[in-house]
Design a protein around this motif. Structure first.
Motif, PDB file in Angstrom:
ATOM      1  N   LYS A  44      -5.081  -2.964  -7.324  1.00  0.00           N
ATOM      2  CA  LYS A  44      -5.539  -3.209  -5.948  1.00  0.00           C
ATOM      3  C   LYS A  44      -4.509  -2.762  -4.903  1.00  0.00           C
ATOM      4  O   LYS A  44      -4.418  -3.340  -3.824  1.00  0.00           O
ATOM      5  CB  LYS A  44      -5.913  -4.685  -5.732  1.00  0.00           C
ATOM      6  CG  LYS A  44      -7.031  -5.159  -6.631  1.00  0.00           C
ATOM      7  CD  LYS A  44      -8.299  -4.397  -6.377  1.00  0.00           C
ATOM      8  CE  LYS A  44      -9.426  -4.870  -7.254  1.00  0.00           C
ATOM      9  NZ  LYS A  44     -10.259  -3.791  -7.739  1.00  0.00           N
ATOM     10  N   PHE A  86       0.846  -1.189   0.000  1.00  0.00           N
ATOM     11  CA  PHE A  86       0.000   0.000   0.000  1.00  0.00           C
ATOM     12  C   PHE A  86       0.881   1.238   0.000  1.00  0.00           C
ATOM     13  O   PHE A  86       2.019   1.221   0.459  1.00  0.00           O
ATOM     14  CB  PHE A  86      -0.989   0.017   1.167  1.00  0.00           C
ATOM     15  CG  PHE A  86      -0.377   0.179   2.535  1.00  0.00           C
ATOM     16  CD1 PHE A  86      -0.353   1.423   3.159  1.00  0.00           C
ATOM     17  CD2 PHE A  86       0.148  -0.912   3.203  1.00  0.00           C
ATOM     18  CE1 PHE A  86       0.199   1.566   4.422  1.00  0.00           C
ATOM     19  CE2 PHE A  86       0.705  -0.776   4.463  1.00  0.00           C
ATOM     20  CZ  PHE A  86       0.737   0.473   5.080  1.00  0.00           C
ATOM     21  N   ARG A 111      -3.794  -0.002  -2.396  1.00  0.00           N
ATOM     22  CA  ARG A 111      -4.499   1.079  -1.723  1.00  0.00           C
ATOM     23  C   ARG A 111      -3.537   2.196  -1.334  1.00  0.00           C
ATOM     24  O   ARG A 111      -2.322   1.989  -1.265  1.00  0.00           O
ATOM     25  CB  ARG A 111      -5.179   0.552  -0.460  1.00  0.00           C
ATOM     26  CG  ARG A 111      -6.212  -0.521  -0.753  1.00  0.00           C
ATOM     27  CD  ARG A 111      -6.789  -1.086   0.511  1.00  0.00           C
ATOM     28  NE  ARG A 111      -7.973  -0.305   0.884  1.00  0.00           N
ATOM     29  CZ  ARG A 111      -8.642  -0.485   2.013  1.00  0.00           C
ATOM     30  NH1 ARG A 111      -8.236  -1.371   2.897  1.00  0.00           N
ATOM     31  NH2 ARG A 111      -9.710   0.241   2.269  1.00  0.00           N
ATOM     32  N   CYS A 112      -4.101   3.356  -1.047  1.00  0.00           N
ATOM     33  CA  CYS A 112      -3.323   4.491  -0.553  1.00  0.00           C
ATOM     34  C   CYS A 112      -3.919   4.917   0.786  1.00  0.00           C
ATOM     35  O   CYS A 112      -5.118   5.173   0.883  1.00  0.00           O
ATOM     36  CB  CYS A 112      -3.374   5.649  -1.544  1.00  0.00           C
ATOM     37  SG  CYS A 112      -2.568   7.142  -0.912  1.00  0.00           S
ATOM     38  N   TYR A 132      -5.263   1.811  -7.486  1.00  0.00           N
ATOM     39  CA  TYR A 132      -6.128   0.931  -6.694  1.00  0.00           C
ATOM     40  C   TYR A 132      -7.031   0.104  -7.603  1.00  0.00           C
ATOM     41  O   TYR A 132      -7.158  -1.112  -7.438  1.00  0.00           O
ATOM     42  CB  TYR A 132      -6.953   1.754  -5.706  1.00  0.00           C
ATOM     43  CG  TYR A 132      -7.982   0.946  -4.975  1.00  0.00           C
ATOM     44  CD1 TYR A 132      -7.589  -0.057  -4.094  1.00  0.00           C
ATOM     45  CD2 TYR A 132      -9.334   1.153  -5.172  1.00  0.00           C
ATOM     46  CE1 TYR A 132      -8.524  -0.826  -3.424  1.00  0.00           C
ATOM     47  CE2 TYR A 132     -10.275   0.394  -4.502  1.00  0.00           C
ATOM     48  CZ  TYR A 132      -9.868  -0.592  -3.637  1.00  0.00           C
ATOM     49  OH  TYR A 132     -10.794  -1.354  -2.991  1.00  0.00           O
ATOM     50  N   TYR A 148      -3.715   7.795  -7.494  1.00  0.00           N
ATOM     51  CA  TYR A 148      -3.804   6.736  -6.490  1.00  0.00           C
ATOM     52  C   TYR A 148      -5.018   5.832  -6.729  1.00  0.00           C
ATOM     53  O   TYR A 148      -4.933   4.620  -6.568  1.00  0.00           O
ATOM     54  CB  TYR A 148      -3.839   7.309  -5.076  1.00  0.00           C
ATOM     55  CG  TYR A 148      -2.491   7.768  -4.580  1.00  0.00           C
ATOM     56  CD1 TYR A 148      -1.392   6.909  -4.568  1.00  0.00           C
ATOM     57  CD2 TYR A 148      -2.314   9.056  -4.100  1.00  0.00           C
ATOM     58  CE1 TYR A 148      -0.167   7.328  -4.096  1.00  0.00           C
ATOM     59  CE2 TYR A 148      -1.083   9.481  -3.625  1.00  0.00           C
ATOM     60  CZ  TYR A 148      -0.014   8.612  -3.623  1.00  0.00           C
ATOM     61  OH  TYR A 148       1.204   9.024  -3.161  1.00  0.00           O
ATOM     62  N   ASP A 189      -9.557   5.024  -0.892  1.00  0.00           N
ATOM     63  CA  ASP A 189     -10.755   4.422  -1.497  1.00  0.00           C
ATOM     64  C   ASP A 189     -11.949   4.512  -0.558  1.00  0.00           C
ATOM     65  O   ASP A 189     -13.087   4.628  -1.006  1.00  0.00           O
ATOM     66  CB  ASP A 189     -10.492   2.976  -1.941  1.00  0.00           C
ATOM     67  CG  ASP A 189     -10.020   2.081  -0.818  1.00  0.00           C
ATOM     68  OD1 ASP A 189     -10.781   1.186  -0.410  1.00  0.00           O
ATOM     69  OD2 ASP A 189      -8.874   2.254  -0.350  1.00  0.00           O
ATOM     70  N   GLU A 190     -11.719   4.510   0.741  1.00  0.00           N
ATOM     71  CA  GLU A 190     -12.811   4.689   1.709  1.00  0.00           C
ATOM     72  C   GLU A 190     -13.291   6.137   1.703  1.00  0.00           C
ATOM     73  O   GLU A 190     -14.488   6.398   1.768  1.00  0.00           O
ATOM     74  CB  GLU A 190     -12.368   4.284   3.115  1.00  0.00           C
ATOM     75  CG  GLU A 190     -12.071   2.804   3.267  1.00  0.00           C
ATOM     76  CD  GLU A 190     -13.287   1.919   3.050  1.00  0.00           C
ATOM     77  OE1 GLU A 190     -14.414   2.335   3.391  1.00  0.00           O
ATOM     78  OE2 GLU A 190     -13.113   0.802   2.528  1.00  0.00           O
ATOM     79  N   TYR A 238      -7.890   5.190   4.397  1.00  0.00           N
ATOM     80  CA  TYR A 238      -7.607   4.762   3.031  1.00  0.00           C
ATOM     81  C   TYR A 238      -8.381   5.643   2.065  1.00  0.00           C
ATOM     82  O   TYR A 238      -9.557   5.947   2.278  1.00  0.00           O
ATOM     83  CB  TYR A 238      -7.986   3.292   2.832  1.00  0.00           C
ATOM     84  CG  TYR A 238      -6.968   2.351   3.429  1.00  0.00           C
ATOM     85  CD1 TYR A 238      -5.756   2.120   2.789  1.00  0.00           C
ATOM     86  CD2 TYR A 238      -7.218   1.710   4.634  1.00  0.00           C
ATOM     87  CE1 TYR A 238      -4.813   1.269   3.333  1.00  0.00           C
ATOM     88  CE2 TYR A 238      -6.284   0.854   5.187  1.00  0.00           C
ATOM     89  CZ  TYR A 238      -5.075   0.638   4.531  1.00  0.00           C
ATOM     90  OH  TYR A 238      -4.140  -0.197   5.079  1.00  0.00           O
TER      91      TYR A 238
END
Length: 144
Positions: A87, A48, A89-90, A83, A79, A108-109, A106
């Motif tokens: 896949k 990550f 993540r950052c 992802y 980023y 993506d969240e 994260y």
């Protein structure tokens, strides 16, 4: 100045020059470059990115009602593309100099937040994410 120190400085300068030459070559040949602060591997072997910022908190204005932290649109796009494709993540980690708090989540969240929980600034092209999206809150002293 000692001779050994001069050589070390010279090697560092040559290293920077070499990186500049290679970077220009890669860009000219269509290679996308992403320079994260860190590329890490967690205890399960997953890679990550870690993006670290030291920023004052964005406060509500007449344009938005958010209190939060942000990242440039270009960084978000890069980023998130890594992802989606790989896949990887950052994790965005933000240190608030005024409070000593460290906020993290994260990317993506954060991107899953509803539209009223994020805001894109017009001039700076920054995506501000509401503090509600940051699940981890620490005092920097707790890490020392």
């Amino acid at each position: 100045m000692q001779w050994g120190k001069q050589i070390e400085v010279r090697k560092e300068e040559l290293g920077k020059l070499a990186e500049k030459i290679i970077t220009e070559f890669l860009i000219e040949n269509g290679v996308r470059i992403l320079r994260p602060d860190y590329l890490l591997e967690d205890k399960n072997g997953n890679l990550f990115f870690l993006e670290v910022k030291i920023l004052s908190r964005y406060l509500p204005t007449e344009r938005h009602s958010l209190e939060g932290h942000g990242l440039s649109l270009s960084q978000v796009q890069k980023y998130m593309s890594y992802y989606i494709k790989h896949k990887i993540r950052c994790f965005l980690l933000v240190i608030e100099p005024e409070t000593g708090f460290v906020w993290g989540q994260y990317l993506d969240e954060l991107e899953k937040l509803s539209e009223d929980k994020k805001y894109k600034t017009k001039k700076q092209n920054i995506i501000i994410y509401s503090l509600e999206g940051f699940k981890r809150r620490y005092k920097i002293e707790e890490w020392l």
